[in-house]
Scaffold this active site. Structure first.
Site, PDB file in Angstrom:
ATOM      1  N   HIS A  23      -8.160   8.986   8.434  1.00 44.55           N
ATOM      2  CA  HIS A  23      -7.318   7.805   8.585  1.00 44.55           C
ATOM      3  C   HIS A  23      -6.127   7.887   7.640  1.00 44.55           C
ATOM      4  CE1 HIS A  23     -10.598   5.016  10.480  1.00 44.55           C
ATOM      5  NE2 HIS A  23     -10.493   6.190  11.096  1.00 44.55           N
ATOM      6  N   GLU A  60      -4.648   5.763   5.566  1.00 46.49           N
ATOM      7  CA  GLU A  60      -4.801   5.263   4.205  1.00 46.49           C
ATOM      8  C   GLU A  60      -5.566   6.274   3.346  1.00 46.49           C
ATOM      9  OE1 GLU A  60      -5.236   1.644   6.996  1.00 46.49           O
ATOM     10  OE2 GLU A  60      -5.676   3.790   7.036  1.00 46.49           O
ATOM     11  N   CYS A 116      -9.204  -0.377   8.336  1.00 47.03           N
ATOM     12  CA  CYS A 116     -10.514  -0.589   8.948  1.00 47.03           C
ATOM     13  C   CYS A 116     -11.510  -1.240   7.999  1.00 47.03           C
ATOM     14  CB  CYS A 116     -11.071   0.723   9.495  1.00 47.03           C
ATOM     15  SG  CYS A 116     -11.385   2.000   8.258  1.00 47.03           S
ATOM     16  N   CYS A 122     -11.232   2.271   5.066  1.00 45.67           N
ATOM     17  CA  CYS A 122      -9.895   2.220   4.454  1.00 45.67           C
ATOM     18  C   CYS A 122      -9.728   0.976   3.596  1.00 45.67           C
ATOM     19  CB  CYS A 122      -8.822   2.302   5.533  1.00 45.67           C
ATOM     20  SG  CYS A 122      -8.817   3.928   6.339  1.00 45.67           S
TER      21      CYS A 122
END
Length: 147
Positions: free
Chosen positions: A54, A56, A80, A90
């Site tokens: 992801h 982040e 998330c 995240c």
């Protein structure tokens, strides 16, 4: 932070996200820019090929411990709440990094994404939603329609 600086960082996050469209599998292409407490960009990331990494997490992975303390994360989609594959979400990673503020374009309606904002706010992080919302809605229209 000024609105102009927020917009500059969010435009970069959007560019990062757009660069990964079609490369992230079933996951949405997300962009993230992180600034330090003084507002200086210190890292950036985008959802990795295949979608496993992801944005982040990618941005935070390049930083030394404490580097993001008091900083801001500019993210194109809500961080998330939980990861499908397990591990730290995240939103958990941003809290652990000491981020003080999140600027995000749109909420994530996915069951594992939704609730990230709540976790961030419960940790005392300021959450600003809606910057470049129209661009993000366009970017995520297929993802949102698939849910």
């Amino acid at each position: 932070m000024t609105k102009e600086i927020d917009l500059l960082h969010m435009q970069r996050a959007m560019t990062l996200a757009q660069s990964q469209v079609g490369r992230t599998g079933k996951n949405p292409a997300v962009g993230c820019v992180i600034t330090n407490a003084q507002g200086v960009k210190i890292s950036e990331g985008a959802t990795g090929d295949g979608g496993a990494d992801h944005a982040e997490a990618m941005a935070l992975s390049t930083l030394a411990e404490g580097a993001a303390e008091g900083g801001t994360a500019y993210v194109t989609l809500e961080p998330c709440r939980e990861r499908s594959a397990g591990g730290a979400s995240c939103s958990e990673r941003l809290v652990a990094a000491g981020i003080a503020r999140i600027v995000c374009s749109v909420a994530d309606p996915h069951p594992k994404g939704a609730g990230g904002f709540d976790r961030l706010q419960e940790a005392g992080i300021t959450v600003d939603i809606g910057l470049m919302e129209a661009e993000a809605a366009d970017l995520y229209s297929e993802f949102f329609a698939s849910l």
